[in-house]
Design a protein around this motif. Structure first.
Motif, PDB file in Angstrom:
ATOM      1  N   LEU A  67       0.556  -1.181  -0.105  1.00 44.49           N
ATOM      2  CA  LEU A  67      -0.015   0.147  -0.090  1.00 44.49           C
ATOM      3  C   LEU A  67       0.765   1.302  -0.084  1.00 44.49           C
ATOM      4  O   LEU A  67       0.428   2.420  -0.218  1.00 44.49           O
ATOM      5  CB  LEU A  67      -0.582   0.067   1.133  1.00 44.49           C
ATOM      6  CG  LEU A  67      -2.243  -1.127   1.270  1.00 44.49           C
ATOM      7  CD1 LEU A  67      -2.753  -0.960   2.643  1.00 44.49           C
ATOM      8  CD2 LEU A  67      -2.812  -0.874  -0.097  1.00 44.49           C
ATOM      9  N   THR A  68       2.117   1.015   0.101  1.00 44.43           N
ATOM     10  CA  THR A  68       3.070   2.332   0.092  1.00 44.43           C
ATOM     11  C   THR A  68       3.601   2.964  -1.279  1.00 44.43           C
ATOM     12  O   THR A  68       4.080   3.835  -1.289  1.00 44.43           O
ATOM     13  CB  THR A  68       4.351   2.027   1.156  1.00 44.43           C
ATOM     14  OG1 THR A  68       4.982   0.930   0.593  1.00 44.43           O
ATOM     15  CG2 THR A  68       3.646   1.478   2.549  1.00 44.43           C
ATOM     16  N   THR A  69       3.149   2.270  -2.167  1.00 46.35           N
ATOM     17  CA  THR A  69       3.521   2.582  -3.507  1.00 46.35           C
ATOM     18  C   THR A  69       2.536   2.792  -4.579  1.00 46.35           C
ATOM     19  O   THR A  69       1.267   2.372  -4.190  1.00 46.35           O
ATOM     20  CB  THR A  69       4.457   1.463  -4.055  1.00 46.35           C
ATOM     21  OG1 THR A  69       3.727   0.010  -4.316  1.00 46.35           O
ATOM     22  CG2 THR A  69       5.625   1.321  -3.335  1.00 46.35           C
ATOM     23  N   GLY A  70       2.511   3.361  -5.551  1.00 49.55           N
ATOM     24  CA  GLY A  70       1.522   3.610  -6.719  1.00 49.55           C
ATOM     25  C   GLY A  70       0.792   4.707  -6.450  1.00 49.55           C
ATOM     26  O   GLY A  70       1.248   5.604  -5.730  1.00 49.55           O
ATOM     27  N   ASP A  71      -0.381   4.825  -6.904  1.00 47.80           N
ATOM     28  CA  ASP A  71      -1.193   6.042  -7.017  1.00 47.80           C
ATOM     29  C   ASP A  71      -2.431   6.060  -5.907  1.00 47.80           C
ATOM     30  O   ASP A  71      -3.360   6.683  -6.244  1.00 47.80           O
ATOM     31  CB  ASP A  71      -1.708   6.455  -8.592  1.00 47.80           C
ATOM     32  CG  ASP A  71      -2.605   5.453  -8.869  1.00 47.80           C
ATOM     33  OD1 ASP A  71      -2.510   4.196  -8.194  1.00 47.80           O
ATOM     34  OD2 ASP A  71      -3.286   5.645  -9.986  1.00 47.80           O
ATOM     35  N   LYS A 114      -1.310   5.507   2.190  1.00 50.71           N
ATOM     36  CA  LYS A 114       0.248   5.327   2.019  1.00 50.71           C
ATOM     37  C   LYS A 114       0.985   5.519   3.233  1.00 50.71           C
ATOM     38  O   LYS A 114       1.679   4.645   3.800  1.00 50.71           O
ATOM     39  CB  LYS A 114       0.696   5.936   1.068  1.00 50.71           C
ATOM     40  CG  LYS A 114       0.612   5.643  -0.279  1.00 50.71           C
ATOM     41  CD  LYS A 114       1.327   6.624  -1.203  1.00 50.71           C
ATOM     42  CE  LYS A 114       0.841   6.010  -2.754  1.00 50.71           C
ATOM     43  NZ  LYS A 114       1.831   7.168  -3.898  1.00 50.71           N
ATOM     44  N   ARG A 115       0.670   6.670   3.959  1.00 48.70           N
ATOM     45  CA  ARG A 115       1.309   7.221   5.202  1.00 48.70           C
ATOM     46  C   ARG A 115       0.980   6.300   6.223  1.00 48.70           C
ATOM     47  O   ARG A 115       1.946   5.923   7.185  1.00 48.70           O
ATOM     48  CB  ARG A 115       0.788   8.688   5.566  1.00 48.70           C
ATOM     49  CG  ARG A 115       2.045   9.747   4.820  1.00 48.70           C
ATOM     50  CD  ARG A 115       1.722  11.181   5.386  1.00 48.70           C
ATOM     51  NE  ARG A 115       0.215  11.458   5.302  1.00 48.70           N
ATOM     52  CZ  ARG A 115      -0.308  11.941   4.130  1.00 48.70           C
ATOM     53  NH1 ARG A 115       0.181  12.108   3.086  1.00 48.70           N
ATOM     54  NH2 ARG A 115      -1.795  12.245   4.307  1.00 48.70           N
ATOM     55  N   ARG A 146       6.339   0.303  10.047  1.00 47.42           N
ATOM     56  CA  ARG A 146       7.238   0.915  10.816  1.00 47.42           C
ATOM     57  C   ARG A 146       7.147   0.449  12.186  1.00 47.42           C
ATOM     58  O   ARG A 146       8.006  -0.049  12.956  1.00 47.42           O
ATOM     59  CB  ARG A 146       7.623   2.300  10.687  1.00 47.42           C
ATOM     60  CG  ARG A 146       8.799   2.776  11.253  1.00 47.42           C
ATOM     61  CD  ARG A 146       9.030   4.270  10.966  1.00 47.42           C
ATOM     62  NE  ARG A 146       8.099   5.127  10.657  1.00 47.42           N
ATOM     63  CZ  ARG A 146       7.589   5.693   9.599  1.00 47.42           C
ATOM     64  NH1 ARG A 146       8.353   5.334   8.370  1.00 47.42           N
ATOM     65  NH2 ARG A 146       6.654   6.307   9.298  1.00 47.42           N
ATOM     66  N   LYS A 147       6.028   0.587  12.669  1.00 49.12           N
ATOM     67  CA  LYS A 147       5.484   0.173  14.025  1.00 49.12           C
ATOM     68  C   LYS A 147       6.078  -1.248  14.396  1.00 49.12           C
ATOM     69  O   LYS A 147       6.556  -1.698  15.442  1.00 49.12           O
ATOM     70  CB  LYS A 147       4.356   0.466  14.493  1.00 49.12           C
ATOM     71  CG  LYS A 147       3.832   0.058  15.675  1.00 49.12           C
ATOM     72  CD  LYS A 147       2.246   0.452  15.849  1.00 49.12           C
ATOM     73  CE  LYS A 147       1.897  -0.183  17.264  1.00 49.12           C
ATOM     74  NZ  LYS A 147       0.261  -0.097  17.532  1.00 49.12           N
ATOM     75  N   ILE A 148       5.421  -2.162  13.238  1.00 51.54           N
ATOM     76  CA  ILE A 148       5.479  -3.585  13.539  1.00 51.54           C
ATOM     77  C   ILE A 148       7.053  -3.934  13.373  1.00 51.54           C
ATOM     78  O   ILE A 148       7.499  -4.780  14.474  1.00 51.54           O
ATOM     79  CB  ILE A 148       4.753  -4.330  12.545  1.00 51.54           C
ATOM     80  CG1 ILE A 148       3.135  -4.103  12.686  1.00 51.54           C
ATOM     81  CG2 ILE A 148       5.185  -5.886  12.342  1.00 51.54           C
ATOM     82  CD1 ILE A 148       2.348  -4.501  11.418  1.00 51.54           C
ATOM     83  N   ARG A 149       7.846  -3.387  12.723  1.00 52.87           N
ATOM     84  CA  ARG A 149       9.091  -3.686  12.549  1.00 52.87           C
ATOM     85  C   ARG A 149      10.001  -3.150  13.818  1.00 52.87           C
ATOM     86  O   ARG A 149      10.702  -3.942  14.239  1.00 52.87           O
ATOM     87  CB  ARG A 149       9.812  -3.109  11.285  1.00 52.87           C
ATOM     88  CG  ARG A 149       9.268  -3.727   9.931  1.00 52.87           C
ATOM     89  CD  ARG A 149      10.093  -3.110   8.776  1.00 52.87           C
ATOM     90  NE  ARG A 149       9.681  -3.687   7.628  1.00 52.87           N
ATOM     91  CZ  ARG A 149       9.676  -3.165   6.200  1.00 52.87           C
ATOM     92  NH1 ARG A 149       9.941  -1.901   6.226  1.00 52.87           N
ATOM     93  NH2 ARG A 149       9.282  -4.011   5.462  1.00 52.87           N
TER      94      ARG A 149
END
Length: 164
Positions: free
Chosen positions: A127-131, A137-138, A145-148
């Motif tokens: 979901l972080t790429t494309g249109d 996306k954010r 990021r939270k999971i990682r």
């Protein structure tokens, strides 16, 4: 009561009693029509609070396309509250990432971020790429990021251990 809001709070209170015998009554309340689906949402909140074995199936059904958007969002919050240790719920949220309604996708992303299982990261990263919508996306980036970050804290790498 004439107020849908007061009646809704009474319905939610029934769920907080955690009495499984109330499930059939709450299922009946799902059929009630009200402005902005207030009563159906209250019944879904109560069903989630019951934590009965049938609760998950009912909530999953109400996340599906065709139900009022308020009911869908309420069902998703209820499912998220029951997600601990439930791979089927996480898988359901991953499927909802492809829903046509933006707010459902946003809620699915938030739920997956709260569940914090690393198996959701690849789906979130798609979901972080494309249109896609920038908000989506954010939110997906933040959830991944939270999971990682949680994974790093739970399983520090060998390099981090050597530095200490």
């Amino acid at each position: 009561e004439k107020s849908y809001f007061a009646e809704g709070e009474a319905i939610r209170s029934l769920g907080k009693m955690r009495d499984p015998s109330l499930l059939s009554h709450l299922k009946g309340l799902l059929k009630r029509e009200s402005w902005n689906d207030i009563l159906r949402c209250a019944a879904l909140d109560a069903i989630a609070s019951l934590k009965a074995p049938e609760s998950v199936a009912i909530l999953k059904e109400y996340t599906r396309y065709g139900h009022h958007s308020s009911a869908r969002m309420t069902a998703m919050r209820g499912l998220a509250s029951l997600a601990t240790g439930r791979n089927d719920i996480q898988d359901h949220f991953i499927r909802l990432l492809n829903d046509s309604f933006l707010m459902v996708r946003m809620s699915a992303v938030r739920a997956l971020g709260a569940i914090a299982d690393e198996r959701a990261v690849p789906a979130l990263m798609k979901l972080t790429t494309g249109d896609l919508d920038g908000r989506l996306k954010r939110t997906a980036e933040e959830a991944a990021r939270k999971i990682r970050k949680g994974m790093e804290q739970e399983f520090p790498s060998a390099n981090n251990k050597k530095k200490k």
